[in-house]
Design an enzyme around this catalytic site. Structure first.
Site, PDB file in Angstrom:
ATOM      1  N   ARG A  56       2.999   0.328  -1.365  1.00 36.14           N
ATOM      2  CA  ARG A  56       2.868  -0.030   0.056  1.00 36.14           C
ATOM      3  C   ARG A  56       4.187  -0.566   0.592  1.00 36.14           C
ATOM      4  O   ARG A  56       4.539  -0.325   1.744  1.00 36.14           O
ATOM      5  CB  ARG A  56       1.742  -1.047   0.235  1.00 36.14           C
ATOM      6  CG  ARG A  56       0.405  -0.436  -0.222  1.00 36.14           C
ATOM      7  CD  ARG A  56      -0.751  -1.271   0.146  1.00 36.14           C
ATOM      8  NE  ARG A  56      -0.766  -1.475   1.577  1.00 36.14           N
ATOM      9  CZ  ARG A  56      -1.243  -2.566   2.151  1.00 36.14           C
ATOM     10  NH1 ARG A  56      -1.760  -3.518   1.432  1.00 36.14           N
ATOM     11  NH2 ARG A  56      -1.215  -2.673   3.462  1.00 36.14           N
ATOM     12  N   HIS A 106      -2.046 -12.461   7.046  1.00 36.13           N
ATOM     13  CA  HIS A 106      -2.422 -11.965   5.721  1.00 36.13           C
ATOM     14  C   HIS A 106      -1.221 -11.830   4.785  1.00 36.13           C
ATOM     15  O   HIS A 106      -1.288 -11.105   3.801  1.00 36.13           O
ATOM     16  CB  HIS A 106      -3.140 -10.613   5.838  1.00 36.13           C
ATOM     17  CG  HIS A 106      -4.526 -10.718   6.423  1.00 36.13           C
ATOM     18  ND1 HIS A 106      -5.271  -9.639   6.812  1.00 36.13           N
ATOM     19  CD2 HIS A 106      -5.304 -11.811   6.655  1.00 36.13           C
ATOM     20  CE1 HIS A 106      -6.447 -10.048   7.267  1.00 36.13           C
ATOM     21  NE2 HIS A 106      -6.493 -11.364   7.187  1.00 36.13           N
ATOM     22  N   CYS A 114       4.851 -17.398  -6.387  1.00 38.33           N
ATOM     23  CA  CYS A 114       4.539 -17.772  -7.761  1.00 38.33           C
ATOM     24  C   CYS A 114       3.111 -18.318  -7.818  1.00 38.33           C
ATOM     25  O   CYS A 114       2.801 -19.322  -7.153  1.00 38.33           O
ATOM     26  CB  CYS A 114       5.526 -18.820  -8.280  1.00 38.33           C
ATOM     27  SG  CYS A 114       5.092 -19.360  -9.947  1.00 38.33           S
ATOM     28  N   THR A 173      -7.482  -2.874  15.296  1.00 40.30           N
ATOM     29  CA  THR A 173      -8.199  -3.478  14.170  1.00 40.30           C
ATOM     30  C   THR A 173      -9.686  -3.167  14.287  1.00 40.30           C
ATOM     31  O   THR A 173     -10.244  -3.170  15.393  1.00 40.30           O
ATOM     32  CB  THR A 173      -7.923  -4.993  14.044  1.00 40.30           C
ATOM     33  OG1 THR A 173      -8.719  -5.521  12.979  1.00 40.30           O
ATOM     34  CG2 THR A 173      -8.207  -5.751  15.323  1.00 40.30           C
ATOM     35  N   SER A 174     -10.312  -2.902  13.125  1.00 37.49           N
ATOM     36  CA  SER A 174     -11.718  -2.484  13.137  1.00 37.49           C
ATOM     37  C   SER A 174     -12.670  -3.653  13.315  1.00 37.49           C
ATOM     38  O   SER A 174     -13.862  -3.457  13.522  1.00 37.49           O
ATOM     39  CB  SER A 174     -12.039  -1.753  11.830  1.00 37.49           C
ATOM     40  OG  SER A 174     -11.857  -2.630  10.737  1.00 37.49           O
ATOM     41  N   ASN A 198      -7.800  -0.040  21.186  1.00 36.58           N
ATOM     42  CA  ASN A 198      -8.061   0.540  19.859  1.00 36.58           C
ATOM     43  C   ASN A 198      -8.376   2.023  20.019  1.00 36.58           C
ATOM     44  O   ASN A 198      -8.775   2.472  21.091  1.00 36.58           O
ATOM     45  CB  ASN A 198      -9.251  -0.181  19.203  1.00 36.58           C
ATOM     46  CG  ASN A 198      -9.253  -0.056  17.691  1.00 36.58           C
ATOM     47  OD1 ASN A 198      -8.223  -0.261  17.059  1.00 36.58           O
ATOM     48  ND2 ASN A 198     -10.386   0.283  17.099  1.00 36.58           N
ATOM     49  N   LEU A 199      -8.174   2.742  18.932  1.00 42.91           N
ATOM     50  CA  LEU A 199      -8.446   4.176  18.973  1.00 42.91           C
ATOM     51  C   LEU A 199      -9.892   4.452  19.369  1.00 42.91           C
ATOM     52  O   LEU A 199     -10.186   5.394  20.083  1.00 42.91           O
ATOM     53  CB  LEU A 199      -8.151   4.773  17.585  1.00 42.91           C
ATOM     54  CG  LEU A 199      -8.174   6.282  17.468  1.00 42.91           C
ATOM     55  CD1 LEU A 199      -7.137   6.918  18.378  1.00 42.91           C
ATOM     56  CD2 LEU A 199      -7.921   6.692  16.020  1.00 42.91           C
ATOM     57  N   GLU A 200     -10.790   3.607  18.879  1.00 45.74           N
ATOM     58  CA  GLU A 200     -12.237   3.800  19.113  1.00 45.74           C
ATOM     59  C   GLU A 200     -12.856   2.410  19.207  1.00 45.74           C
ATOM     60  O   GLU A 200     -12.206   1.432  18.842  1.00 45.74           O
ATOM     61  CB  GLU A 200     -12.833   4.554  17.922  1.00 45.74           C
ATOM     62  CG  GLU A 200     -12.623   3.784  16.628  1.00 45.74           C
ATOM     63  CD  GLU A 200     -12.735   4.619  15.353  1.00 45.74           C
ATOM     64  OE1 GLU A 200     -13.003   5.814  15.468  1.00 45.74           O
ATOM     65  OE2 GLU A 200     -12.568   4.044  14.274  1.00 45.74           O
TER      66      GLU A 200
END
Ligand code: OAD
Length: 230
Positions: A56, A106, A114, A173-174, A198-200
């Site tokens: 990632r 996040h 550490c 964000t969903s 949002n897309l949807e």
């Protein structure tokens, strides 16, 4: 000067080529959350977890900020509004676009942590279980990512900003993961106006005063243009 809190998720980086989590071709289709995104998974198989985040990190390094990241940076730089961008994303595309006032709730792929002493330092491109902490020398190096079961970063600051905001905007964000998924309800309780881009429709779309659906590279610049005209 309106105070705007913006929450972003994987959808804002999707058009930069970074995979989202819950799409049919998303990261959680190929990897079990329990294996790669929990402290227990890391304890069981640190090499697997490092491999996942190394991939990632490489994908993020190869990506470029898109028109949505750039539009948010433009809105902040214009100085007409006071902006805080809170991102769930662990890539660095907001900062590379120029956003200054940014919280990575996040964590970030750019950081190493550490697990033994809590020391933080910049992550190398590749991390491995035998890497030792530069401070305590323990081979307990982990990515500085907030995993399921851990407390996201800077929550008091985020909630204070939400309480003081005039507008809360959720982008890409969903709405599946708390506490971020609860920000719209927190904002509403405080009388803050809310907008979803949002897309949807997301899980919580009904909680927003207004929702606009489409790709982030279209709906975000269009909204920013409106904000800069008013
Ligand atoms: P998800 O993968 O759950 O949701 C991404 C959202 O972005 C979906 O609602 C998509 O419809 C939307 N989307 C996809 N492409 C888009 C585009 N081009 N423009 C606009 N929207 C688009 O990702 P998140 O909601 O960010 O946490 O996931 C939240 C958290 O779950 C992540 O931070 C991660 C994950 O588990 C941890 O790992 C702790």
């Amino acid at each position: 000067m309106a105070r705007i809190v913006i929450l972003t998720g994987a959808g804002v980086s999707a058009e930069s080529g970074i995979r989202t989590f819950r799409a049919s071709d998303g990261l959680w289709e190929e990897h079990r959350i329990e294996d790669v995104a929990t402290p227990e998974g890391f304890a069981r198989d640190p090499a697997l977890v490092h491999r996942f985040y190394n991939q990632r990190r490489a994908a993020a390094a190869a990506a470029l900020p898109n028109a949505a990241h750039l539009a948010l940076a433009r809105l902040e730089a214009a100085g007409a509004h006071q902006l805080l961008v809170v991102t769930q994303n662990v890539d660095d595309l907001h900062e590379r676009a120029g956003t200054q006032n940014l919280i990575h709730m996040h964590g970030t792929l750019a950081g190493a942590l550490c697990a033994a002493c809590g020391h933080r330092w910049p992550a190398p491109a590749e991390m491995a279980p035998q890497d030792s902490c530069p401070r305590c020398l323990h081979p307990a190096t982990r990515p500085d990512i907030v995993w399921f079961g851990e407390m996201p970063y800077r929550m008091e600051e985020i909630w204070a900003a939400l309480r003081a905001a005039d507008l809360f905007v959720s982008i890409g964000t969903s709405g599946n993961v708390y506490p971020a998924a609860g920000f719209v309800a927190d904002a509403r309780r405080g009388g803050v106006a809310t907008l979803e881009l949002n897309l949807e429709p997301s899980q919580g779309t009904r909680f927003f005063d207004e929702a606009r659906h489409g790709p982030a590279t279209q709906v975000v610049p269009a909204w920013v243009d409106e904000m800069l005209c008013t």
